[in-house]
Scaffold this motif. Sequence first.
Motif, mmCIF file in Angstrom:
data_model
loop_
_atom_site.group_PDB
_atom_site.id
_atom_site.type_symbol
_atom_site.label_atom_id
_atom_site.label_comp_id
_atom_site.label_asym_id
_atom_site.label_seq_id
_atom_site.Cartn_x
_atom_site.Cartn_y
_atom_site.Cartn_z
ATOM 1 N N TYR A 41 36.657 52.771 44.064
ATOM 2 C CA TYR A 41 36.817 51.566 43.087
ATOM 3 C C TYR A 41 36.004 50.151 43.533
ATOM 4 C CZ TYR A 41 38.839 48.336 39.791
ATOM 5 O OH TYR A 41 38.928 47.286 38.909
ATOM 6 N N PHE A 80 32.766 49.557 41.891
ATOM 7 C CA PHE A 80 32.790 48.867 40.372
ATOM 8 C C PHE A 80 32.834 47.627 40.434
ATOM 9 C CE2 PHE A 80 35.227 48.893 36.243
ATOM 10 C CZ PHE A 80 34.186 49.147 35.608
ATOM 11 N N LEU A 81 33.432 46.902 41.446
ATOM 12 C CA LEU A 81 33.703 45.370 41.433
ATOM 13 C C LEU A 81 32.529 44.695 41.267
ATOM 14 C CD1 LEU A 81 36.493 45.175 44.216
ATOM 15 C CD2 LEU A 81 36.670 44.171 41.916
ATOM 16 N N GLY A 135 31.134 41.780 38.484
ATOM 17 C CA GLY A 135 30.561 40.735 38.814
ATOM 18 C C GLY A 135 28.929 40.442 38.276
ATOM 19 N N LEU A 139 40.504 55.783 44.096
ATOM 20 C CA LEU A 139 40.627 55.301 42.844
ATOM 21 C C LEU A 139 41.262 53.691 42.797
ATOM 22 C CD1 LEU A 139 42.546 58.074 41.051
ATOM 23 C CD2 LEU A 139 39.986 57.894 41.269
ATOM 24 N N ASP A 140 41.730 53.284 44.141
ATOM 25 C CA ASP A 140 42.146 52.147 44.074
ATOM 26 C C ASP A 140 41.406 50.962 44.725
ATOM 27 O OD1 ASP A 140 44.551 53.361 43.047
ATOM 28 O OD2 ASP A 140 45.137 53.706 45.282
ATOM 29 N N PRO A 141 41.387 49.805 44.520
ATOM 30 C CA PRO A 141 40.539 48.840 45.266
ATOM 31 C C PRO A 141 40.911 48.818 46.584
ATOM 32 C CG PRO A 141 42.223 47.592 43.760
ATOM 33 C CD PRO A 141 42.164 49.112 43.481
ATOM 34 N N GLY A 142 40.329 48.118 47.501
ATOM 35 C CA GLY A 142 40.412 47.827 48.705
ATOM 36 C C GLY A 142 39.877 48.707 49.796
ATOM 37 N N GLY A 174 39.024 45.653 51.467
ATOM 38 C CA GLY A 174 40.276 45.251 51.610
ATOM 39 C C GLY A 174 40.630 45.342 53.221
ATOM 40 N N ASP A 186 41.537 40.335 56.479
ATOM 41 C CA ASP A 186 41.426 39.017 55.695
ATOM 42 C C ASP A 186 40.030 38.512 55.440
ATOM 43 O OD1 ASP A 186 44.190 39.039 55.299
ATOM 44 O OD2 ASP A 186 44.756 37.927 57.226
ATOM 45 N N LYS A 195 38.003 40.108 52.984
ATOM 46 C CA LYS A 195 38.460 39.843 51.422
ATOM 47 C C LYS A 195 37.911 38.382 51.182
ATOM 48 C CE LYS A 195 42.833 41.978 51.688
ATOM 49 N NZ LYS A 195 44.554 41.957 51.918
ATOM 50 N N ILE A 196 37.694 37.429 52.120
ATOM 51 C CA ILE A 196 37.054 36.200 51.865
ATOM 52 C C ILE A 196 35.547 36.353 51.515
ATOM 53 C CG2 ILE A 196 36.401 34.023 52.757
ATOM 54 C CD1 ILE A 196 39.277 34.055 54.417
ATOM 55 N N PHE A 246 34.122 39.157 50.368
ATOM 56 C CA PHE A 246 33.927 39.694 49.053
ATOM 57 C C PHE A 246 34.303 38.548 47.883
ATOM 58 C CE2 PHE A 246 35.615 41.133 44.967
ATOM 59 C CZ PHE A 246 34.363 41.881 44.628
ATOM 60 N N LEU A 247 35.157 37.450 48.085
ATOM 61 C CA LEU A 247 35.227 36.383 47.185
ATOM 62 C C LEU A 247 33.959 35.605 47.364
ATOM 63 C CD1 LEU A 247 37.797 35.884 45.836
ATOM 64 C CD2 LEU A 247 38.043 33.857 47.486
ATOM 65 N N GLY A 290 31.159 37.571 45.460
ATOM 66 C CA GLY A 290 31.448 37.456 43.859
ATOM 67 C C GLY A 290 31.090 36.276 43.419
ATOM 68 N N TYR A 311 37.833 36.256 35.539
ATOM 69 C CA TYR A 311 37.091 37.071 36.578
ATOM 70 C C TYR A 311 37.545 36.887 37.743
ATOM 71 C CZ TYR A 311 33.329 38.283 39.826
ATOM 72 O OH TYR A 311 32.629 38.852 40.574
ATOM 73 N N HIS A 338 47.004 45.150 45.993
ATOM 74 C CA HIS A 338 46.611 46.430 45.883
ATOM 75 C C HIS A 338 47.811 47.259 45.301
ATOM 76 C CE1 HIS A 338 43.366 45.715 49.553
ATOM 77 N NE2 HIS A 338 43.094 45.432 48.467
ATOM 78 N N ASN A 369 44.601 53.861 36.630
ATOM 79 C CA ASN A 369 45.481 53.114 37.336
ATOM 80 C C ASN A 369 44.810 51.671 36.673
ATOM 81 O OD1 ASN A 369 42.821 52.116 38.525
ATOM 82 N ND2 ASN A 369 43.546 52.852 40.402
#
Lengths: 546, 140
Positions: free
Chosen positions: A92, A95-96, A100, A246-249, A253, A256, A259-260, A262-263, A266, B49, B60, B72
């Motif tokens: 997934y 896809f993020l 964006g 199938l799940d984000p992260g 993920g 920490d 995650k920042i 990725f932010l 984005g 967004y 998650h 999902n």
Amino acid sequence: MSAAVLGLRLAAEPAAANAPGEPWLNIAIFGAFVAITMIIVFRASRNNKTAADYYAAGRSFTGGQNGSAIAGDYLSAASFLGIVGAIAMTGYDGFLYSIGFLVAWLVALLLVAELLRNTGRFTMADVLSFRLKQKPVRIAAAITTLVVCFFYLLAQMAGAGGLVSLLLGISDLLGQSLVITVVGALMILYVLIGGMKGTTWVQIIKAVLLIAGAGVMTVWVLAINGFDFSALLDQAVAVAENPAILDPGLKYGVSDLSKIDFLSLGLALVLGTAALPHVLMRFYTVPTAKEARKSVVWAIWLIGIFYVFTLVLGYGAAALVGPSVIAAAPGGPNSAAPLLAFSLGGPLLLGLISAIAFATILAVVAGLTITAAASFAHDIYASVVKKGKPEAGAEVKVARRTVVIIGIVAIIGGIGANGQNVAFLVALAFAVAASANLPTIVYSLYWKRFSTKGALWSMYGGLASAIVLIVFSPVVSGSETSMLKTEAIDFAFFPLSNPGIVSIPLAFFLGWLGTVLDRGTEDPAKQSEMEVRSLTGIGAEKASEH
Amino acid sequence: MGNDALSAEETNRPIVDYRAVQQSERFQRLRRRQRGFVFPVLAACLVWYLAYVLLASYAHDFMSTRVFGSVNVAMLLGLAQVVTTFAVTTWYVSFANRRLDPIASEIREEIEAEIADASDVSASSAASTSSSASTPEATR
């Protein structure tokens, strides 16, 4: 472009032994593409006389044509190969990126496209220097344009080298350098002869082929699974033996910090698109602001639909090829889409998809080159050196010479960067565009008080902070996977691999601060003129008649 | 344009009083409408967004909730981003066609007529018969 961000590492790995398909077939199909587009470029170039013809295709394209060309410009090989590969491998999270890249177009549509078309002629600097002090602002805008184009160009050329190892089975460094040289030479030829008109047609043809190719594969993948997307996902999970795809992260993920990171990425993606000089320049190829609006609408639909295709293709590659096979293939994740084509339609479909991917690099590189050449010839030569009064025809002559020089620099740089982390270059291009250009574009269109000092502080501050932070980031040093490829040298003081989250707000702040501290005032009549013209289209450049 | 100088900007500046146009009630209405749409809508889109990115990074469990089959929440929200992007695009186009374009072209046509008149006057007063272009295009 885009998905080079995904960690496109096209290394010069030994590939010939297990390259799938028939290299000669791939070359033949690509050769046919080059031949057909060359004929079209020759035909289109007959009317290239003035600067408006050469840079802006006589402003004669319709919104639909220009929108397709924008999609062709924006959806690069890395976007196609990279996003499909990223979804196949990390599920997934791939896809993020798509999201964006798409949402970013709303910034272009709502804030920038029409007003820019109404106030400028050929380049981004036309708009930024409209009501500020011509010389310093133009030079700054030309510098940021050239820097963004250069890094973007380098990434594309380096990507071409890696793509070859995958698609044509050329694995030695000399062979790849030769191919990079051929790509560069072809690109020079297209741009030299065809100008913006030729470049635009190459991009339109490529966009149609790319989106149609991806569409056919998408329907094919869905048909195999009885048009049940959920069944496709189940199969992908079964083959990958990992329900987490199938799940984000899965990729971003992990900590920490990631995650920042990725932010930050984005933010750079969503704000960078509307500040990419080669995207902005496309708005000048249509006759009116209304057509510019239509272009963006077309582009948004085409790009959005394409990214939905990549979701299906990514999971399709996971289900039909399998992540372990993809990881072992030459080119790694970037081979997901070609391998999927091979498993669907054999060598012929692989050849077609490969040729499309290759054509894509050519089209994107051509668009970047003409933007950089226009910026040098129009902003630096004609406006600053010749103070807005070049001899008749001299500007286009300078632009053509610049094309050759940029082409040669791109070839040399591409050979040098071959095997480097392409992600670093494209992330830099997006981050620089968002930091150095966007604040000044927005302020000069919407903030009455905005001043020359603010523009210069914002552009140079954004440019410098983005580049400095990247130099001191983990992409350049400190690990085996960094640019320097060793743990021994480590000057990665900045923990994030994308500087956007720091440099973009900083550039906005500097633009405000510079303006507030600027004691000199700008010409209020110019501000009135710019605002009236930007919203009404008075005095906007018309299409040239032929 | 045979000469690629920045002549377009120069030609019509003395003729039109852009200050007056800018302060006219009609232009102010156009400006208010454009900003009144663009700023809040874009802000909402960026927040939406950002919320999606933050959810994907930090929520998650919620994003992994299966809705039907193996599809999902994350996938539906991703597709929802695509759908809202298309929807906002369509909304803006219809807004611009109805609410912005008519005023913009009204103002533009009036001023272009003014420019044409003014350059006619100056052309005849200079008693030049052939040249003295009203548009930069004619200097070719």
